[in-house]
Write an enzyme that holds these catalytic residues in place. Sequence first.
Site, PDB file in Angstrom:
ATOM      1  N   ASP A   1       0.864  -1.172   0.000  1.00 50.94           N
ATOM      2  CA  ASP A   1       0.000   0.000   0.000  1.00 50.94           C
ATOM      3  C   ASP A   1       0.908   1.231   0.000  1.00 50.94           C
ATOM      4  OD1 ASP A   1      -2.308   1.643   0.391  1.00 50.94           O
ATOM      5  OD2 ASP A   1      -1.877   1.675   2.536  1.00 50.94           O
TER       6      ASP A   1
ATOM      7  N   ASP B   1      -0.100   5.125   1.209  1.00 51.52           N
ATOM      8  CA  ASP B   1      -0.306   5.940   2.406  1.00 51.52           C
ATOM      9  C   ASP B   1      -0.286   5.105   3.678  1.00 51.52           C
ATOM     10  OD1 ASP B   1      -1.421   8.947   1.688  1.00 51.52           O
ATOM     11  OD2 ASP B   1      -1.791   7.509   0.086  1.00 51.52           O
TER      12      ASP B   1
END
Length: 339
Positions: A13, A15
């Site tokens: 991922d 953020d």
Amino acid sequence: RTALPGPKLICFDGDQTLYSDGANFESNPRLAKYLFLLLKHGITIAVVTAAGYEYQAAKYELRLSGLLAYFKEKGLKGDDLERFYIFGGECNYLLRLGADYKLHAVKENGPGGWMNSTKHMSESPGNWSESEVKSVLDMAEASFNSSMEDQNMRARIIRKKRSVGLIPKADEKITREALDEAVLRIQSELDNSKTNLPFCAFNGGRDAWVDVGNKRVGVQVLQSYLGVPPEESLHIGDQFLNTGNDFAARSVCPCVWITSPEETSYILKSILRLAGVPLMAILNPVDYEDKKQVNGDKGKKGIEKKVDFDEMERRTSRLAMDVFTGEMIPLQRAASRDV
């Protein structure tokens, strides 16, 4: 080169996994070093992110500016560079790092195209019709409008090619509970609809989004396109609740649930250590080879290379980017928005 034991494909991922929520990968040399070592030892790295700027490579490069600067400074080359991918919009826009240390769109169609090569998968983006995509986005936009009105949110809606976002107005915040309610509402509506397309409705912490596609599809496309089986894949992220966008990846590969880039660093350090990479290469702030040279001949200058992240940030900070819309903003104007 002997392949390391362990995962051959590691997906991340963006953020709160590689960089703070809403920020960019700027000054994190420890995490940059671990990613560099994984690439050097034959591991494929893919950032599978909801950030969807289509194939506008410069916008993804800005989000990863410090990491790409580190790769360039350390002289990452050839196949090692080309094992770094970014999958934008969950599973919609595939880009790969090139010899110029810039991201380039991977061909979608024709021989060797990633969409064409994965059409055997029923959920592959290569099999979606634009009318179905529009239908999902129309439902999402209508649902977010209803949530905004019912909850009296100080928010606005933005629509992109493959996603719809519910984002706060300038200088406003939306509570997590309100975002969760909006996400659960549209999840239920899409589940009860006749759509055959995969989707992801998720709470991004400061905003809520509906993407056509999800990280299950993103990871599966990478596994198929790169020829990596699920048991040799790993996904690392922070959003594994049912209102998060990493949740879908759980069904297609092992996952690691982290809460910060610091935890990501610890996981990668553990993977490298267990794979037998020399501890000095992991723990020292300079490359293992550079360290040996520095110890062997301390009188020579220019042997030890370090990345000046402050200087890198100064050179790249003339423009900022609205992470919600992808709009490039002159630095002076961006500062005025924060006042």
